[in-house]
Write a protein that holds these residues in place. Structure first.
Motif, mmCIF file in Angstrom:
data_model
loop_
_atom_site.group_PDB
_atom_site.id
_atom_site.type_symbol
_atom_site.label_atom_id
_atom_site.label_comp_id
_atom_site.label_asym_id
_atom_site.label_seq_id
_atom_site.Cartn_x
_atom_site.Cartn_y
_atom_site.Cartn_z
ATOM 1 N N GLU A 187 -2.503 1.518 -11.599
ATOM 2 C CA GLU A 187 -2.886 0.093 -11.579
ATOM 3 C C GLU A 187 -2.739 -0.544 -10.199
ATOM 4 O OE1 GLU A 187 -4.362 -2.413 -13.166
ATOM 5 O OE2 GLU A 187 -5.000 -0.773 -14.468
ATOM 6 N N LYS A 188 -1.649 -0.166 -9.504
ATOM 7 C CA LYS A 188 -1.424 -0.778 -8.187
ATOM 8 C C LYS A 188 -2.546 -0.395 -7.217
ATOM 9 C CE LYS A 188 3.583 -0.877 -8.606
ATOM 10 N NZ LYS A 188 4.794 -0.085 -8.383
ATOM 11 N N ILE A 189 -2.909 0.883 -7.257
ATOM 12 C CA ILE A 189 -3.994 1.336 -6.371
ATOM 13 C C ILE A 189 -5.302 0.670 -6.777
ATOM 14 C CG2 ILE A 189 -5.387 3.323 -5.663
ATOM 15 C CD1 ILE A 189 -2.781 3.729 -4.487
ATOM 16 N N ARG A 190 -5.526 0.581 -8.083
ATOM 17 C CA ARG A 190 -6.762 -0.037 -8.564
ATOM 18 C C ARG A 190 -6.906 -1.445 -7.991
ATOM 19 N NH1 ARG A 190 -9.574 1.119 -13.334
ATOM 20 N NH2 ARG A 190 -10.943 -0.565 -13.945
ATOM 21 N N LEU A 194 -5.406 -2.744 -5.322
ATOM 22 C CA LEU A 194 -5.542 -2.788 -3.856
ATOM 23 C C LEU A 194 -6.904 -2.250 -3.391
ATOM 24 C CD1 LEU A 194 -1.992 -1.466 -2.900
ATOM 25 C CD2 LEU A 194 -2.870 -3.774 -2.451
ATOM 26 N N ALA A 195 -7.367 -1.194 -4.066
ATOM 27 C CA ALA A 195 -8.568 -0.506 -3.573
ATOM 28 C C ALA A 195 -9.852 -1.264 -3.911
ATOM 29 C CB ALA A 195 -8.628 0.912 -4.139
ATOM 30 N N LEU A 196 -9.894 -1.898 -5.089
ATOM 31 C CA LEU A 196 -11.139 -2.564 -5.496
ATOM 32 C C LEU A 196 -11.188 -3.984 -4.912
ATOM 33 C CD1 LEU A 196 -11.546 -1.421 -9.234
ATOM 34 C CD2 LEU A 196 -12.219 -0.270 -7.126
ATOM 35 N N ASP A 197 -10.844 -4.099 -3.661
ATOM 36 C CA ASP A 197 -10.762 -5.399 -3.003
ATOM 37 C C ASP A 197 -12.121 -5.716 -2.369
ATOM 38 O OD1 ASP A 197 -10.303 -7.501 -1.193
ATOM 39 O OD2 ASP A 197 -8.252 -6.844 -0.788
ATOM 40 N N ARG A 252 0.659 9.903 6.333
ATOM 41 C CA ARG A 252 0.034 9.482 5.075
ATOM 42 C C ARG A 252 -1.194 8.612 5.353
ATOM 43 N NH1 ARG A 252 5.125 6.409 2.785
ATOM 44 N NH2 ARG A 252 5.115 5.894 4.994
ATOM 45 N N ALA A 253 -2.303 8.938 4.682
ATOM 46 C CA ALA A 253 -3.501 8.102 4.789
ATOM 47 C C ALA A 253 -4.107 7.946 3.401
ATOM 48 C CB ALA A 253 -4.511 8.722 5.741
ATOM 49 N N PHE A 254 -4.851 6.871 3.224
ATOM 50 C CA PHE A 254 -5.570 6.636 1.973
ATOM 51 C C PHE A 254 -7.010 6.321 2.357
ATOM 52 C CE2 PHE A 254 -7.343 3.939 -1.322
ATOM 53 C CZ PHE A 254 -6.986 4.632 -2.473
ATOM 54 N N ALA A 255 -7.935 7.024 1.734
ATOM 55 C CA ALA A 255 -9.335 6.848 2.132
ATOM 56 C C ALA A 255 -10.223 6.562 0.932
ATOM 57 C CB ALA A 255 -9.822 8.099 2.855
ATOM 58 N N TRP A 280 0.826 -1.214 0.000
ATOM 59 C CA TRP A 280 0.000 0.000 0.000
ATOM 60 C C TRP A 280 0.859 1.262 0.000
ATOM 61 C CZ3 TRP A 280 -4.940 1.400 -0.702
ATOM 62 C CH2 TRP A 280 -5.936 0.420 -0.658
ATOM 63 N N ARG A 281 1.904 1.249 0.846
ATOM 64 C CA ARG A 281 2.774 2.439 0.905
ATOM 65 C C ARG A 281 3.408 2.714 -0.450
ATOM 66 N NH1 ARG A 281 5.881 1.211 6.609
ATOM 67 N NH2 ARG A 281 4.611 2.569 7.912
ATOM 68 N N GLU A 282 3.909 1.652 -1.056
ATOM 69 C CA GLU A 282 4.575 1.812 -2.354
ATOM 70 C C GLU A 282 3.582 2.363 -3.386
ATOM 71 O OE1 GLU A 282 6.426 -1.832 -3.904
ATOM 72 O OE2 GLU A 282 6.019 -0.993 -5.905
ATOM 73 N N ALA A 283 2.394 1.789 -3.406
ATOM 74 C CA ALA A 283 1.392 2.202 -4.400
ATOM 75 C C ALA A 283 0.954 3.647 -4.177
ATOM 76 C CB ALA A 283 0.189 1.264 -4.327
ATOM 77 N N VAL A 284 0.681 4.014 -2.931
ATOM 78 C CA VAL A 284 0.197 5.380 -2.658
ATOM 79 C C VAL A 284 1.306 6.397 -2.934
ATOM 80 C CG1 VAL A 284 -0.645 6.967 -0.860
ATOM 81 C CG2 VAL A 284 -1.613 4.664 -1.043
#
Ligand SMILES: O=C(O)CCC(=O)C(=O)O
Ligand SMILES: [Fe+2]
Length: 268
Positions: free
Chosen positions: A75-78, A80-83, A218-221, A33-37
């Motif tokens: 792509e990486k976020i896609r 991880l996020a669409l889990d 850092r946060a991802f929401a 997640w850290r790498e992707a964000v």
């Protein structure tokens, strides 16, 4: 990923309007997640620089760097996020039949960033519901020093959809002009280890402190919308083309812009 939910956790969420899940992610998942964000935020900021975009005006630009809809650009976020596991957690907590992703955003609170003012999320969104939730994942230990979240427990039960209140204005406590009856509610202080998450009802009052450290927080929401919600007229971050095609009352079910993360009917 630690996706088991107890009945006690569900009751806590329903009663208070938020739930912290300690160490949702394993160390390996957190590293991905850290790498992707980091990668997606850098891409977006580089692009903004190329196009000479400013970060907006005044107080708000010093609250956090906000990068919206990274799932559409990286792509990486896609991945991880669409889990669906995240969708299922949100579905079970909110007690709905399924959840769509309205939008994601990375929220980087830089050193010496302003506090995030007390606010509600849902009144700014294109749909009004007491069952929307935000998944907020912290990629660093979130502490009182660097801007952890705060909640006013139970306020999701008495909050109103109008006026919007809060986020963009100056003054941490502006919302209390609209809700003087909340002023004496003791805030819940949500310090969280990296890789932990909070689910936050879209109608519960929440805030975050300033960052008084030399490192970013850092946060991802992700704002998650129950399936079947209808359009109430606000654009927020909906793309122009989709927004212009909508009439008030239409069901928000565009899979390209509002992907279904999880649905009981589809997986039963
Ligand atoms: O990360 C923060 O400081 C709070 C974010 C938040 O409340 C939001 O994005 O709605
Ligand atoms: Fe918020």
């Amino acid at each position: 990923m630690n996706t088991t939910l107890s009945n006690q956790q569900i009751s806590f969420y329903q009663e208070n309007g938020f739930l912290v899940i300690d160490q949702l992610l394993s160390r390996i998942e957190l590293a991905s997640w850290r790498e992707a964000v980091d990668e997606a935020v850098k891409q977006q900021l580089d692009q903004a620089k190329t196009h000479n975009q400013s970060r907006g005006e005044s107080y708000y630009k010093y609250v956090f760097i906000q990068c919206v809809n990274l799932w559409k650009k990286n792509e990486k976020i896609r991945h991880l996020a669409l889990d669906p596991r995240l969708g299922k957690l949100a579905t079970d907590l909110a007690g709905v039949s399924g959840m769509r992703l309205f939008h994601d955003h990375a929220l980087i609170k830089e050193p010496w960033a302003n506090p995030t003012n007390w606010h509600l999320d849902n009144p700014s969104d294109p749909y009004y519901t007491r069952r929307a939730t935000m998944f907020w994942l912290t990629l660093d230990d979130a502490t009182v020093q660097n801007g952890c979240l705060y909640f006013l427990p139970g306020t999701h039960q008495t909050s109103r959809f109008e006026p919007i209140g809060g986020l963009g204005r100056e003054g941490v406590g502006q919302i209390f002009q609209e809700y003087p009856e909340w002023e004496q509610i003791e805030p819940y202080v949500a310090e969280m280890k990296a890789g932990s998450c909070a689910f936050i009802n879209g109608m519960v009052a929440h805030a975050a402190g300033p960052n008084m450290t030399t490192k970013p927080r850092r946060a991802f929401a992700m704002l998650l919308m129950p399936e079947g919600e209808t359009f109430k007229g606000k654009q927020s971050v909906l793309p122009d083309e989709y927004f212009n095609s909508l009439q008030v009352g239409d069901v928000l079910e565009n899979n390209e812009h509002l992907p279904l993360l999880y649905s009981r009917s589809e997986t039963a």
